[in-house]
Design a protein around this motif. Sequence first.
Motif, short mmCIF file in Angstrom:
data_model
loop_
_atom_site.label_atom_id
_atom_site.label_comp_id
_atom_site.label_asym_id
_atom_site.label_seq_id
_atom_site.Cartn_x
_atom_site.Cartn_y
_atom_site.Cartn_z
N ARG A 102 0.89 -1.25 -0.05
CA ARG A 102 -0.16 0.04 0.05
C ARG A 102 0.85 1.13 0.21
NH1 ARG A 102 -3.61 -0.34 4.90
NH2 ARG A 102 -3.43 1.87 4.65
N GLU A 103 2.07 1.30 0.73
CA GLU A 103 2.89 2.15 0.89
C GLU A 103 3.50 2.60 -0.66
OE1 GLU A 103 2.94 4.50 3.26
OE2 GLU A 103 1.47 3.31 4.19
N LEU A 104 3.97 1.44 -1.02
CA LEU A 104 4.47 1.55 -2.38
C LEU A 104 3.61 2.24 -3.48
CD1 LEU A 104 6.97 -0.77 -3.98
CD2 LEU A 104 5.11 -0.13 -5.34
N ALA A 105 2.37 1.50 -3.44
CA ALA A 105 1.45 2.21 -4.42
C ALA A 105 0.89 3.68 -4.25
CB ALA A 105 -0.07 1.45 -4.26
N PHE A 129 3.36 5.79 -3.09
CA PHE A 129 4.31 6.58 -3.47
C PHE A 129 4.36 6.55 -5.02
CE2 PHE A 129 8.55 6.10 -5.46
CZ PHE A 129 9.21 7.04 -4.93
N VAL A 130 4.15 5.52 -5.73
CA VAL A 130 3.80 5.56 -7.08
C VAL A 130 2.94 6.57 -7.52
CG1 VAL A 130 2.97 4.44 -9.28
CG2 VAL A 130 4.61 3.28 -7.61
N PRO A 156 -4.19 1.47 -3.76
CA PRO A 156 -3.29 1.08 -2.69
C PRO A 156 -3.87 -0.02 -1.96
CG PRO A 156 -3.17 3.52 -2.65
CD PRO A 156 -4.34 3.14 -3.82
N ASP A 157 -5.37 0.10 -1.62
CA ASP A 157 -5.81 -1.08 -0.80
C ASP A 157 -5.94 -2.41 -1.89
OD1 ASP A 157 -6.23 0.52 1.51
OD2 ASP A 157 -8.49 0.99 0.79
N ARG A 158 -6.07 -2.24 -3.01
CA ARG A 158 -6.05 -3.58 -3.76
C ARG A 158 -4.72 -4.14 -3.80
NH1 ARG A 158 -10.48 -2.49 -8.86
NH2 ARG A 158 -12.29 -2.36 -7.70
N LEU A 162 6.33 0.68 -10.47
CA LEU A 162 7.72 1.67 -9.73
C LEU A 162 8.47 2.40 -10.86
CD1 LEU A 162 8.69 2.74 -7.22
CD2 LEU A 162 10.06 0.63 -7.06
N ARG A 163 8.66 1.59 -12.01
CA ARG A 163 9.34 2.10 -13.12
C ARG A 163 8.85 3.12 -13.86
NH1 ARG A 163 10.48 -3.22 -15.82
NH2 ARG A 163 12.05 -4.07 -14.15
N TYR A 164 7.34 3.12 -13.81
CA TYR A 164 6.92 4.20 -14.47
C TYR A 164 7.01 5.64 -13.67
CZ TYR A 164 4.35 0.94 -17.88
OH TYR A 164 3.93 0.29 -18.79
#
Length: 136
Positions: free
Chosen positions: A64-67, A69-70, A81-83, A118-120
């Motif tokens: 979720r935190e990574l999502a 950030f993206v 994030p939740d999904r 994350l690359r995007y």
Amino acid sequence: MLVPPLYLFLANFISLVYWLVCVYEFHLVLQHATGGAYPIKPARAAWFHLIPVYDLWWAFKWPRELARFVNERLPAPLMRPDRTGLAVFFAFVIFLFLYRGFGMILLFWSASHLSRCLRYALAAKSASPEGPLPFS
């Protein structure tokens, strides 16, 4: 108690170690991209997967935190994030409790999605002026 054959135990152990390395690498890239401001440290991200019971919450929390950030780095949200957290959580639950092989396939499938997003996000804004990201 059923003891698995050695070749199954080794395959499960190696895939779990590789999963932890991937989680570490995700957070290492995020630390580098934010100049150390990302709240989750790479070693903690990997080690929290080894704490019984908490690992289930952790498998939901860090994606979720990574999502988030993206989504912050892109002009339009790319991930939910939740999904995203639920996808990794369910893959981790399947790996731990139901079927390890299929669970690991699901974990690495979700990790490839996280990596692509994350690359995007990192391509959208320059990660740092110092040079390339520390992929290993």
